[in-house]
Every structure is written in C-alpha cells, then in structure tokens.
Motif scaffolding. Structure first.
Motif, PDB file in Angstrom:
ATOM      1  N   MET A  10       0.836  -1.182   0.000  1.00 55.81           N
ATOM      2  CA  MET A  10       0.000   0.000   0.000  1.00 55.81           C
ATOM      3  C   MET A  10       0.882   1.247   0.000  1.00 55.81           C
ATOM      4  SD  MET A  10      -2.726   1.178   2.866  1.00 55.81           S
ATOM      5  CE  MET A  10      -2.710   2.877   3.292  1.00 55.81           C
ATOM      6  N   LYS A  11       0.529   2.204  -0.822  1.00 52.49           N
ATOM      7  CA  LYS A  11       1.277   3.457  -0.899  1.00 52.49           C
ATOM      8  C   LYS A  11       0.844   4.375   0.250  1.00 52.49           C
ATOM      9  CE  LYS A  11       1.206   3.156  -5.887  1.00 52.49           C
ATOM     10  NZ  LYS A  11       0.683   3.733  -7.125  1.00 52.49           N
ATOM     11  N   VAL A  12       1.813   4.838   1.042  1.00 53.80           N
ATOM     12  CA  VAL A  12       1.480   5.783   2.107  1.00 53.80           C
ATOM     13  C   VAL A  12       1.733   7.216   1.672  1.00 53.80           C
ATOM     14  CG1 VAL A  12       1.721   4.215   4.051  1.00 53.80           C
ATOM     15  CG2 VAL A  12       3.721   5.423   3.214  1.00 53.80           C
ATOM     16  N   LEU A  13       2.631   7.395   0.725  1.00 58.41           N
ATOM     17  CA  LEU A  13       2.924   8.732   0.215  1.00 58.41           C
ATOM     18  C   LEU A  13       3.373   8.598  -1.231  1.00 58.41           C
ATOM     19  CD1 LEU A  13       3.346  11.794   0.834  1.00 58.41           C
ATOM     20  CD2 LEU A  13       5.690  11.216   1.421  1.00 58.41           C
ATOM     21  N   GLU A  14       2.813   9.448  -2.078  1.00 55.97           N
ATOM     22  CA  GLU A  14       3.162   9.404  -3.494  1.00 55.97           C
ATOM     23  C   GLU A  14       3.159  10.815  -4.047  1.00 55.97           C
ATOM     24  OE1 GLU A  14       1.688   7.112  -7.552  1.00 55.97           O
ATOM     25  OE2 GLU A  14       0.381   7.143  -5.799  1.00 55.97           O
ATOM     26  N   THR A  15       4.142  11.086  -4.891  1.00 57.51           N
ATOM     27  CA  THR A  15       4.158  12.359  -5.610  1.00 57.51           C
ATOM     28  C   THR A  15       4.097  12.061  -7.103  1.00 57.51           C
ATOM     29  OG1 THR A  15       6.574  12.508  -5.831  1.00 57.51           O
ATOM     30  CG2 THR A  15       5.600  13.427  -3.836  1.00 57.51           C
ATOM     31  N   LYS A  16       3.440  12.945  -7.831  1.00 61.06           N
ATOM     32  CA  LYS A  16       3.343  12.805  -9.284  1.00 61.06           C
ATOM     33  C   LYS A  16       3.694  14.138  -9.935  1.00 61.06           C
ATOM     34  CE  LYS A  16      -0.156   9.202  -9.344  1.00 61.06           C
ATOM     35  NZ  LYS A  16      -1.496   8.813  -9.798  1.00 61.06           N
ATOM     36  N   VAL A  26      15.112  28.224 -12.526  1.00 57.15           N
ATOM     37  CA  VAL A  26      15.897  27.036 -12.199  1.00 57.15           C
ATOM     38  C   VAL A  26      14.950  25.987 -11.623  1.00 57.15           C
ATOM     39  CG1 VAL A  26      17.725  26.095 -10.733  1.00 57.15           C
ATOM     40  CG2 VAL A  26      17.975  28.372 -11.743  1.00 57.15           C
ATOM     41  N   HIS A  27      14.961  24.794 -12.192  1.00 58.67           N
ATOM     42  CA  HIS A  27      14.104  23.704 -11.716  1.00 58.67           C
ATOM     43  C   HIS A  27      14.814  22.958 -10.588  1.00 58.67           C
ATOM     44  CE1 HIS A  27      12.008  24.471 -15.482  1.00 58.67           C
ATOM     45  NE2 HIS A  27      11.016  23.736 -15.021  1.00 58.67           N
ATOM     46  N   ALA A  28      14.460  23.278  -9.348  1.00 55.44           N
ATOM     47  CA  ALA A  28      15.050  22.589  -8.204  1.00 55.44           C
ATOM     48  C   ALA A  28      14.480  21.176  -8.094  1.00 55.44           C
ATOM     49  CB  ALA A  28      14.784  23.367  -6.923  1.00 55.44           C
ATOM     50  N   VAL A  29      13.193  21.033  -8.375  1.00 50.58           N
ATOM     51  CA  VAL A  29      12.522  19.735  -8.446  1.00 50.58           C
ATOM     52  C   VAL A  29      11.789  19.734  -9.784  1.00 50.58           C
ATOM     53  CG1 VAL A  29      10.768  18.248  -7.411  1.00 50.58           C
ATOM     54  CG2 VAL A  29      12.289  19.569  -5.932  1.00 50.58           C
ATOM     55  N   ASP A  30      12.081  18.761 -10.614  1.00 51.80           N
ATOM     56  CA  ASP A  30      11.565  18.766 -11.981  1.00 51.80           C
ATOM     57  C   ASP A  30      10.821  17.471 -12.295  1.00 51.80           C
ATOM     58  OD1 ASP A  30      11.064  19.511 -14.587  1.00 51.80           O
ATOM     59  OD2 ASP A  30      13.098  19.120 -15.291  1.00 51.80           O
ATOM     60  N   ARG A  31       9.506  17.513 -12.215  1.00 49.95           N
ATOM     61  CA  ARG A  31       8.623  16.381 -12.524  1.00 49.95           C
ATOM     62  C   ARG A  31       8.961  15.137 -11.705  1.00 49.95           C
ATOM     63  NH1 ARG A  31       9.583  16.956 -18.776  1.00 49.95           N
ATOM     64  NH2 ARG A  31      11.598  16.911 -17.818  1.00 49.95           N
ATOM     65  N   LEU A  32       9.117  15.308 -10.400  1.00 52.02           N
ATOM     66  CA  LEU A  32       9.492  14.212  -9.504  1.00 52.02           C
ATOM     67  C   LEU A  32       8.276  13.359  -9.170  1.00 52.02           C
ATOM     68  CD1 LEU A  32      11.674  12.865  -7.765  1.00 52.02           C
ATOM     69  CD2 LEU A  32      11.006  14.421  -5.929  1.00 52.02           C
ATOM     70  N   SER A  33       8.370  12.082  -9.486  1.00 55.34           N
ATOM     71  CA  SER A  33       7.325  11.117  -9.150  1.00 55.34           C
ATOM     72  C   SER A  33       7.969  10.026  -8.309  1.00 55.34           C
ATOM     73  CB  SER A  33       6.708  10.518 -10.411  1.00 55.34           C
ATOM     74  OG  SER A  33       6.044  11.510 -11.160  1.00 55.34           O
ATOM     75  N   LEU A  34       7.518   9.915  -7.062  1.00 54.74           N
ATOM     76  CA  LEU A  34       8.036   8.921  -6.124  1.00 54.74           C
ATOM     77  C   LEU A  34       6.889   8.234  -5.415  1.00 54.74           C
ATOM     78  CD1 LEU A  34      10.918  10.805  -4.280  1.00 54.74           C
ATOM     79  CD2 LEU A  34      11.160   8.968  -5.909  1.00 54.74           C
ATOM     80  N   CYS A  35       7.160   7.028  -4.936  1.00 51.83           N
ATOM     81  CA  CYS A  35       6.151   6.281  -4.189  1.00 51.83           C
ATOM     82  C   CYS A  35       6.818   5.675  -2.962  1.00 51.83           C
ATOM     83  CB  CYS A  35       5.569   5.187  -5.085  1.00 51.83           C
ATOM     84  SG  CYS A  35       4.368   4.165  -4.259  1.00 51.83           S
ATOM     85  N   PHE A  36       6.224   5.917  -1.802  1.00 52.79           N
ATOM     86  CA  PHE A  36       6.721   5.357  -0.554  1.00 52.79           C
ATOM     87  C   PHE A  36       5.718   4.320  -0.080  1.00 52.79           C
ATOM     88  CE2 PHE A  36       8.424   9.583  -1.019  1.00 52.79           C
ATOM     89  CZ  PHE A  36       9.761   9.420  -0.723  1.00 52.79           C
TER      90      PHE A  36
END
Length: 121
Positions: free
Chosen positions: A1-7, A16-26
């Motif tokens: 089960m995903k508890v945290l996800e970014t898309k 300046v792109h410090a974070v650029d289209r970051l997709s992560l799943c915890f």
C-alpha cells in the motif's frame, strides 16, 4: 500500500528547476532513502512535502488520497507528515521530554504515538 506518493512535482526558483517532474512512491512498511549530490533538490523536496514552501505543479497523495494542491505547513501534521532539521535548537532550560512534547501541542503524546502506529504498521 502506498502511504505517500508524488506525481510530476515541480518547484522552480527564477527559472531554475530545483525539483523537476518528480514522481516517487513510498510503500507501507518499507524504509526509503533519498540520496543525491549537493544541489540536487533533496531539501527542497522535503520542504515541499512539509509545507515549508509551496510547489508549482504536480500532486501529492497521502494514503491514496490527493492532498491539497498546495500543502500548508499547519495542515501537514494532520496528514501524518513531520520533519526535523539538522540544526536542532533545544530549549536549554527545559528537560528533554518537555522539548519533545513542545511539538505535540495539537494532541497528547500517547494519542500521537498510537495514531502513528495504527496508520503505518
């Protein structure tokens, strides 16, 4: 089960792109590390998740539910997200337990511990 996800999370500073289209799943029950060289956006990412700064685009989902488009720092703890800083500043006149309890002003320590355990175990 995903508890945290970014898309497609994006944070720009004057172009300046410090974070650029970051997709992560915890995933629940797993330990995940975020590593990278200086200037790669690690601290910026943590600041975005904790509401310390707003993200420009993208979504964040907590336990499968999409959060607010822009997370606000005072609402993050209610989502079960907290952060610490490397530069710890304690109240020297207070015992250790009181320093810890100072961050739990919205709930009791027992309630906070039980809520955390039920949510992520």
């Amino acid at each position: 089960m995903k508890v945290l996800e970014t898309k497609n999370l994006i944070k720009r500073f004057d172009g300046v792109h410090a974070v650029d289209r970051l997709s992560l799943c915890f995933e629940k029950g797993q330990t995940t590390g975020l590593i990278g060289p200086n200037g790669s956006g690690k601290s910026t990412f943590v600041n975005l998740l904790s509401g310390m700064m707003p993200f420009d685009e993208g979504t964040v989902m907590v336990a499968g539910v999409e959060t607010l488009e822009k997370i606000r720092a005072h609402e993050v703890a209610d989502l079960g997200i907290t952060r610490t800083f490397q530069d710890v500043r304690l109240f020297e006149q207070m015992p250790v337990l009181d320093n810890i309890l100072i961050v739990l002003t919205k709930r009791t320590i027992l309630g906070a511990l039980l809520k955390s355990i039920r949510k992520f175990i």
